[in-house]
Design a protein around this motif. Structure first.
Motif, mmCIF file in Angstrom:
data_model
loop_
_atom_site.group_PDB
_atom_site.id
_atom_site.type_symbol
_atom_site.label_atom_id
_atom_site.label_comp_id
_atom_site.label_asym_id
_atom_site.label_seq_id
_atom_site.Cartn_x
_atom_site.Cartn_y
_atom_site.Cartn_z
ATOM 1 N N LEU A 132 14.794 48.609 34.315
ATOM 2 C CA LEU A 132 15.526 47.667 33.458
ATOM 3 C C LEU A 132 14.563 46.763 32.684
ATOM 4 C CD1 LEU A 132 18.529 46.798 35.776
ATOM 5 C CD2 LEU A 132 18.486 48.347 33.816
ATOM 6 N N ILE A 133 13.431 46.430 33.278
ATOM 7 C CA ILE A 133 12.406 45.663 32.562
ATOM 8 C C ILE A 133 11.889 46.483 31.374
ATOM 9 C CG2 ILE A 133 10.048 44.763 32.742
ATOM 10 C CD1 ILE A 133 10.793 43.834 35.579
ATOM 11 N N CYS A 134 11.665 47.776 31.580
ATOM 12 C CA CYS A 134 11.241 48.650 30.482
ATOM 13 C C CYS A 134 12.278 48.676 29.364
ATOM 14 C CB CYS A 134 11.037 50.075 30.983
ATOM 15 S SG CYS A 134 9.437 50.404 31.664
ATOM 16 N N VAL A 135 13.532 48.779 29.737
ATOM 17 C CA VAL A 135 14.601 48.833 28.740
ATOM 18 C C VAL A 135 14.665 47.529 27.955
ATOM 19 C CG1 VAL A 135 17.111 48.968 28.447
ATOM 20 C CG2 VAL A 135 15.937 50.576 29.957
ATOM 21 N N VAL A 136 14.567 46.395 28.632
ATOM 22 C CA VAL A 136 14.582 45.096 27.946
ATOM 23 C C VAL A 136 13.404 45.000 26.978
ATOM 24 C CG1 VAL A 136 14.277 42.613 28.286
ATOM 25 C CG2 VAL A 136 15.885 43.876 29.711
ATOM 26 N N GLY A 137 12.227 45.419 27.411
ATOM 27 C CA GLY A 137 11.063 45.400 26.531
ATOM 28 C C GLY A 137 11.261 46.276 25.313
ATOM 29 N N TYR A 180 7.308 41.796 18.660
ATOM 30 C CA TYR A 180 6.865 43.173 18.840
ATOM 31 C C TYR A 180 5.891 43.270 20.013
ATOM 32 C CZ TYR A 180 4.617 47.639 17.906
ATOM 33 O OH TYR A 180 4.116 48.905 18.033
ATOM 34 N N PHE A 181 4.872 42.414 20.000
ATOM 35 C CA PHE A 181 3.889 42.456 21.079
ATOM 36 C C PHE A 181 4.489 42.027 22.414
ATOM 37 C CE2 PHE A 181 0.872 42.364 17.473
ATOM 38 C CZ PHE A 181 0.227 43.557 17.769
ATOM 39 N N LEU A 182 5.425 41.101 22.397
ATOM 40 C CA LEU A 182 6.116 40.714 23.619
ATOM 41 C C LEU A 182 6.887 41.903 24.193
ATOM 42 C CD1 LEU A 182 6.894 38.417 25.577
ATOM 43 C CD2 LEU A 182 8.874 38.010 24.102
ATOM 44 N N GLY A 183 7.570 42.648 23.323
ATOM 45 C CA GLY A 183 8.301 43.830 23.766
ATOM 46 C C GLY A 183 7.387 44.893 24.340
ATOM 47 N N VAL A 184 6.232 45.092 23.706
ATOM 48 C CA VAL A 184 5.259 46.070 24.206
ATOM 49 C C VAL A 184 4.757 45.657 25.583
ATOM 50 C CG1 VAL A 184 2.939 46.994 23.836
ATOM 51 C CG2 VAL A 184 4.548 46.899 21.933
ATOM 52 N N LEU A 240 5.301 47.671 29.040
ATOM 53 C CA LEU A 240 4.140 48.114 29.809
ATOM 54 C C LEU A 240 4.204 47.648 31.255
ATOM 55 C CD1 LEU A 240 1.118 47.723 27.369
ATOM 56 C CD2 LEU A 240 1.891 49.800 28.500
ATOM 57 N N VAL A 241 4.646 46.421 31.467
ATOM 58 C CA VAL A 241 4.761 45.905 32.838
ATOM 59 C C VAL A 241 5.738 46.765 33.639
ATOM 60 C CG1 VAL A 241 5.624 43.966 34.217
ATOM 61 C CG2 VAL A 241 4.073 43.543 32.296
ATOM 62 N N LEU A 297 11.367 45.177 21.396
ATOM 63 C CA LEU A 297 10.497 45.849 20.441
ATOM 64 C C LEU A 297 11.286 46.355 19.239
ATOM 65 C CD1 LEU A 297 7.618 48.111 21.432
ATOM 66 C CD2 LEU A 297 9.159 48.901 19.695
ATOM 67 N N VAL A 298 12.413 47.005 19.474
ATOM 68 C CA VAL A 298 13.230 47.535 18.383
ATOM 69 C C VAL A 298 13.784 46.397 17.528
ATOM 70 C CG1 VAL A 298 15.377 48.772 17.871
ATOM 71 C CG2 VAL A 298 13.774 49.699 19.529
ATOM 72 N N LEU A 299 14.247 45.332 18.150
ATOM 73 C CA LEU A 299 14.754 44.190 17.386
ATOM 74 C C LEU A 299 13.662 43.573 16.522
ATOM 75 C CD1 LEU A 299 17.064 42.385 19.963
ATOM 76 C CD2 LEU A 299 17.749 43.673 17.941
ATOM 77 N N SER A 300 12.447 43.520 17.033
ATOM 78 C CA SER A 300 11.351 42.948 16.255
ATOM 79 C C SER A 300 11.031 43.815 15.045
ATOM 80 C CB SER A 300 10.116 42.767 17.121
ATOM 81 O OG SER A 300 9.524 44.013 17.414
#
Length: 87
Positions: free
Chosen positions: A58-63, A6-10, A14-15, A67-70
């Protein structure tokens, strides 16, 4: 595991979002302020200036996907079928 993802996705989202915000301010102060304070302006900016914002978007989408998977991983963690509430 779900919390770490979750935090990795956030962080990943953010990046990408900050990268798009920086590009908006580089283009114009109005794009930057609009992206900062008005919902969806950064999305409109990213689409209108796609060549410059393809990678950060695309980085935002991957994040967001991480996040959703977590959230789905953590939603049912620790529950076995015998302990699940009856519906």
């Amino acid at each position: 595991m779900g919390t770490a993802l979750y935090f990795l996705g956030v962080i990943i989202s953010l990046v990408g979002g900050i990268w798009i915000l920086i590009n908006a301010f580089k283009t114009s102060i109005l794009w930057g302020l609009g992206s900062l304070f008005i919902p969806f302006v950064s999305l409109i900016f990213a689409i209108m200036h796609w060549q410059q914002n393809k990678k950060p978007f695309l980085i935002c989408v991957v994040g967001f996907v991480v996040l959703v998977l977590s959230v789905f991983m953590g939603a049912g963690a620790g529950l076995v079928p015998s302990q699940m509430p009856a519906s």
